[in-house]
Design a protein around this motif. Structure first.
Motif, PDB file in Angstrom:
ATOM      1  N   GLU A 296       3.679   7.793  -6.097  1.00  0.00           N
ATOM      2  CA  GLU A 296       3.995   7.653  -4.674  1.00  0.00           C
ATOM      3  C   GLU A 296       4.027   6.198  -4.223  1.00  0.00           C
ATOM      4  N   MET A 297       3.560   5.284  -5.086  1.00  0.00           N
ATOM      5  CA  MET A 297       3.439   3.862  -4.777  1.00  0.00           C
ATOM      6  C   MET A 297       2.623   3.656  -3.502  1.00  0.00           C
ATOM      7  N   VAL A 298       1.394   4.213  -3.535  1.00  0.00           N
ATOM      8  CA  VAL A 298       0.446   4.118  -2.435  1.00  0.00           C
ATOM      9  C   VAL A 298      -0.885   3.630  -2.979  1.00  0.00           C
ATOM     10  N   GLN A 299      -1.468   2.636  -2.304  1.00  0.00           N
ATOM     11  CA  GLN A 299      -2.795   2.138  -2.655  1.00  0.00           C
ATOM     12  C   GLN A 299      -3.802   2.778  -1.713  1.00  0.00           C
ATOM     13  N   ILE A 300      -4.897   3.310  -2.271  1.00  0.00           N
ATOM     14  CA  ILE A 300      -5.907   3.996  -1.477  1.00  0.00           C
ATOM     15  C   ILE A 300      -7.243   3.288  -1.655  1.00  0.00           C
ATOM     16  N   ASN A 301      -7.850   2.901  -0.543  1.00  0.00           N
ATOM     17  CA  ASN A 301      -9.188   2.312  -0.559  1.00  0.00           C
ATOM     18  C   ASN A 301     -10.172   3.463  -0.717  1.00  0.00           C
ATOM     19  N   LEU A 302     -10.949   3.477  -1.784  1.00  0.00           N
ATOM     20  CA  LEU A 302     -11.837   4.603  -2.068  1.00  0.00           C
ATOM     21  C   LEU A 302     -13.012   4.698  -1.099  1.00  0.00           C
ATOM     22  N   ARG A 303     -13.400   3.606  -0.474  1.00  0.00           N
ATOM     23  CA  ARG A 303     -14.509   3.650   0.486  1.00  0.00           C
ATOM     24  C   ARG A 303     -14.051   4.158   1.844  1.00  0.00           C
TER      25      ARG A 303
ATOM     26  N   VAL B  56       2.888   0.323  -1.289  1.00  0.00           N
ATOM     27  CA  VAL B  56       3.064  -0.868  -2.120  1.00  0.00           C
ATOM     28  C   VAL B  56       4.395  -0.743  -2.849  1.00  0.00           C
ATOM     29  N   ARG B  57       4.857  -1.842  -3.382  1.00  0.00           N
ATOM     30  CA  ARG B  57       6.062  -1.799  -4.195  1.00  0.00           C
ATOM     31  C   ARG B  57       5.931  -2.792  -5.334  1.00  0.00           C
ATOM     32  N   ARG B  58       6.622  -2.501  -6.384  1.00  0.00           N
ATOM     33  CA  ARG B  58       6.590  -3.376  -7.548  1.00  0.00           C
ATOM     34  C   ARG B  58       7.774  -4.317  -7.468  1.00  0.00           C
TER      35      ARG B  58
ATOM     36  N   GLY C 145       9.336 -23.388   5.562  1.00  0.00           N
ATOM     37  CA  GLY C 145       8.146 -23.285   6.388  1.00  0.00           C
ATOM     38  C   GLY C 145       7.755 -21.854   6.705  1.00  0.00           C
ATOM     39  N   VAL C 146       8.353 -20.884   6.008  1.00  0.00           N
ATOM     40  CA  VAL C 146       8.060 -19.469   6.230  1.00  0.00           C
ATOM     41  C   VAL C 146       7.400 -18.907   4.980  1.00  0.00           C
ATOM     42  N   ARG C 147       6.258 -18.279   5.168  1.00  0.00           N
ATOM     43  CA  ARG C 147       5.544 -17.657   4.049  1.00  0.00           C
ATOM     44  C   ARG C 147       5.431 -16.166   4.328  1.00  0.00           C
ATOM     45  N   ARG C 148       5.930 -15.331   3.408  1.00  0.00           N
ATOM     46  CA  ARG C 148       5.841 -13.879   3.557  1.00  0.00           C
ATOM     47  C   ARG C 148       4.526 -13.416   2.956  1.00  0.00           C
ATOM     48  N   ILE C 149       3.738 -12.711   3.754  1.00  0.00           N
ATOM     49  CA  ILE C 149       2.432 -12.241   3.322  1.00  0.00           C
ATOM     50  C   ILE C 149       2.568 -10.760   2.975  1.00  0.00           C
ATOM     51  N   GLU C 150       2.660 -10.474   1.691  1.00  0.00           N
ATOM     52  CA  GLU C 150       2.942  -9.116   1.245  1.00  0.00           C
ATOM     53  C   GLU C 150       1.787  -8.149   1.441  1.00  0.00           C
ATOM     54  N   THR C 151       0.576  -8.653   1.566  1.00  0.00           N
ATOM     55  CA  THR C 151      -0.567  -7.753   1.724  1.00  0.00           C
ATOM     56  C   THR C 151      -0.763  -7.315   3.170  1.00  0.00           C
ATOM     57  N   TRP C 152      -0.049  -7.936   4.107  1.00  0.00           N
ATOM     58  CA  TRP C 152      -0.153  -7.540   5.506  1.00  0.00           C
ATOM     59  C   TRP C 152       0.617  -6.250   5.729  1.00  0.00           C
ATOM     60  N   PRO C 153       0.118  -5.392   6.623  1.00  0.00           N
ATOM     61  CA  PRO C 153       0.919  -4.222   6.993  1.00  0.00           C
ATOM     62  C   PRO C 153       2.194  -4.694   7.696  1.00  0.00           C
ATOM     63  N   ALA C 154       3.258  -3.925   7.563  1.00  0.00           N
ATOM     64  CA  ALA C 154       4.554  -4.312   8.127  1.00  0.00           C
ATOM     65  C   ALA C 154       4.529  -4.414   9.646  1.00  0.00           C
ATOM     66  N   THR C 155       3.478  -3.908  10.284  1.00  0.00           N
ATOM     67  CA  THR C 155       3.386  -3.935  11.746  1.00  0.00           C
ATOM     68  C   THR C 155       2.584  -5.126  12.270  1.00  0.00           C
ATOM     69  N   ARG C 156       2.012  -5.921  11.385  1.00  0.00           N
ATOM     70  CA  ARG C 156       1.192  -7.059  11.836  1.00  0.00           C
ATOM     71  C   ARG C 156       2.093  -8.145  12.418  1.00  0.00           C
ATOM     72  N   LEU C 157       1.635  -8.749  13.501  1.00  0.00           N
ATOM     73  CA  LEU C 157       2.406  -9.808  14.133  1.00  0.00           C
ATOM     74  C   LEU C 157       2.417 -11.064  13.278  1.00  0.00           C
TER      75      LEU C 157
END
Length: 119
Positions: free
Chosen positions: A35-42, A49-51, A68-80
């Protein structure tokens, strides 16, 4: 992910495993490779996620310096997006489309007291 974790995840997917468990700092995760989904066990939090092929670090760094633009892949797509004046950079989430990113940028700039300052 750090390079060791990324390598282990790639090997697991290439071997046909359906899921793999790993740790980042004190957090344990399961990556469902079907499913390409990361789950926090806690917390049970899930995120898509994507490869992608590992970037050429020299080329990526040169592009970040030039734009001068850095893409932060770990941020949710909705983060400002965030402006960072110390490095003259704009950090943006990895959105699904340019339209989504445009909406987030517009919202961030129109609410600049929360992190953007207009010169």
């Amino acid at each position: 992910y750090d390079s060791g974790t990324a390598e282990a995840l790639t090997k697991a997917q290439d071997a046909g495993q359906s899921a793999v468990e790993f740790r980042v700092r004190d957090n344990r995760y399961v990556l469902n490779l079907q499913e390409m989904v990361q789950i926090n066990l806690r917390t049970g939090a899930r995120r898509a996620v994507r490869r992608r092929d590992p970037p050429d670090r020299d080329e990526e760094a040169a592009q970040e310096r030039a734009t001068g633009v850095r893409r932060i892949e770990t941020w949710p797509a909705t983060r400002l997006p965030e402006g960072h004046t110390c490095g003259n950079e704009l950090w943006v989430p990895l959105c699904h489309s340019e339209e989504e990113l445009s909406k987030l940028l517009h919202m961030a700039v129109m609410n600049f007291e929360a992190g953007f300052a207009l010169a």
